[in-house]
Design a protein around this motif. Structure first.
Motif, PDB file in Angstrom:
ATOM      1  N   LYS A  99      13.856   7.039  -0.280  1.00 15.65           N
ATOM      2  CA  LYS A  99      13.687   8.409   0.752  1.00 15.65           C
ATOM      3  C   LYS A  99      12.326   8.746   0.519  1.00 15.65           C
ATOM      4  O   LYS A  99      11.819   9.197   1.624  1.00 15.65           O
ATOM      5  N   VAL A 100      11.691   8.941  -0.546  1.00 14.45           N
ATOM      6  CA  VAL A 100      10.396   9.069  -0.468  1.00 14.45           C
ATOM      7  C   VAL A 100       9.556   8.279  -0.016  1.00 14.45           C
ATOM      8  O   VAL A 100       8.680   8.833   0.921  1.00 14.45           O
ATOM      9  N   SER A 101       9.691   6.882   0.250  1.00 19.08           N
ATOM     10  CA  SER A 101       8.885   6.110   0.869  1.00 19.08           C
ATOM     11  C   SER A 101       8.908   6.388   2.068  1.00 19.08           C
ATOM     12  O   SER A 101       7.984   6.396   3.126  1.00 19.08           O
ATOM     13  N   PHE A 102       9.959   6.528   2.891  1.00 15.85           N
ATOM     14  CA  PHE A 102      10.400   6.880   4.356  1.00 15.85           C
ATOM     15  C   PHE A 102       9.343   8.123   4.690  1.00 15.85           C
ATOM     16  O   PHE A 102       8.737   8.135   5.861  1.00 15.85           O
ATOM     17  N   VAL A 103       9.387   8.969   4.028  1.00 17.21           N
ATOM     18  CA  VAL A 103       8.706  10.391   4.162  1.00 17.21           C
ATOM     19  C   VAL A 103       7.172  10.136   3.854  1.00 17.21           C
ATOM     20  O   VAL A 103       6.465  10.710   4.977  1.00 17.21           O
ATOM     21  N   VAL A 104       6.797   9.278   3.079  1.00 18.64           N
ATOM     22  CA  VAL A 104       5.314   9.026   2.739  1.00 18.64           C
ATOM     23  C   VAL A 104       4.790   8.406   4.044  1.00 18.64           C
ATOM     24  O   VAL A 104       3.674   8.606   4.574  1.00 18.64           O
ATOM     25  N   LEU A 129       0.728  -1.286  -0.179  1.00 20.15           N
ATOM     26  CA  LEU A 129      -0.107   0.028   0.117  1.00 20.15           C
ATOM     27  C   LEU A 129       0.906   1.310  -0.055  1.00 20.15           C
ATOM     28  O   LEU A 129       0.582   2.215  -0.939  1.00 20.15           O
ATOM     29  N   SER A 130       1.805   1.131   0.804  1.00 23.40           N
ATOM     30  CA  SER A 130       2.719   2.286   0.792  1.00 23.40           C
ATOM     31  C   SER A 130       3.548   2.560  -0.433  1.00 23.40           C
ATOM     32  O   SER A 130       3.711   3.803  -0.820  1.00 23.40           O
ATOM     33  N   ASP A 131       3.911   1.408  -1.215  1.00 22.06           N
ATOM     34  CA  ASP A 131       4.598   1.822  -2.381  1.00 22.06           C
ATOM     35  C   ASP A 131       3.764   2.175  -3.511  1.00 22.06           C
ATOM     36  O   ASP A 131       4.221   3.093  -4.442  1.00 22.06           O
TER      37      ASP A 131
END
Length: 168
Positions: free
Chosen positions: A67-72, A37-39
């Protein structure tokens, strides 16, 4: 007037409990479901931020995606608990005596509610396959609840001042 306040309180309680169940449900997803879901969200954000993402070398794509995944994921935590903080603060503001307290107490109680639920949520994840508990997530959750409480109290105070001014 008291009848309307009780209806509002009941609606807010239902919304609070419903939102807590939804957070619990998100946490019940195993690690793979949660990551999938996050991806899906992350890939959309990545393409908005960097339209040239697909033309990057795969190593750069992976680094940027992570990097973007961590922030999301952190924004997801912040938002989940921001909404919870908003609902709890709204509930607290329906009580005349609490509104007369210094605003820091309203922030404290709403934030405390978010922290306690975040702690139980992280403990719950210890029992879910592929998930773990992260104290950092509790801090992000706490901050989301606090920011929402501060914003709602500020709006409420502004509206209250305007109403009092119009009465004069």
């Amino acid at each position: 007037m008291k009848h309307k306040i009780w209806i509002l309180r009941i609606v807010l309680i239902v919304l609070i409990v419903g939102w807590m169940f939804l957070i619990f449900d998100f946490s019940a997803d195993d690690g793979l479901e949660s990551q999938t879901l996050s991806d899906k969200i992350t890939i959309k954000v990545v393409h908005i931020i960097k339209p040239s993402y697909d033309s990057l070398p795969s190593s750069e794509q992976k680094a940027f995606f992570n990097k973007v995944s961590f922030v999301v994921r952190k924004i997801g935590h912040f938002g989940e608990y921001g909404l919870l903080g908003l609902l709890v603060t709204g509930f607290l503001l329906t009580f005349e005596g609490i509104r007369k307290l210094k605003k820091r107490y309203i922030y404290f109680y709403a934030t405390l509610w978010c922290v306690l639920y975040a702690l139980t949520d992280e403990m719950h994840q210890l029992f879910v396959k592929g998930r773990s508990a992260k104290i950092g997530d509790v801090f992000v959750d706490m901050f989301g609840g606090l920011v929402a409480a501060v914003i709602l109290v500020a709006i409420w105070k502004k509206i209250s001042k305007r109403k009092n001014y119009e009465k004069v």
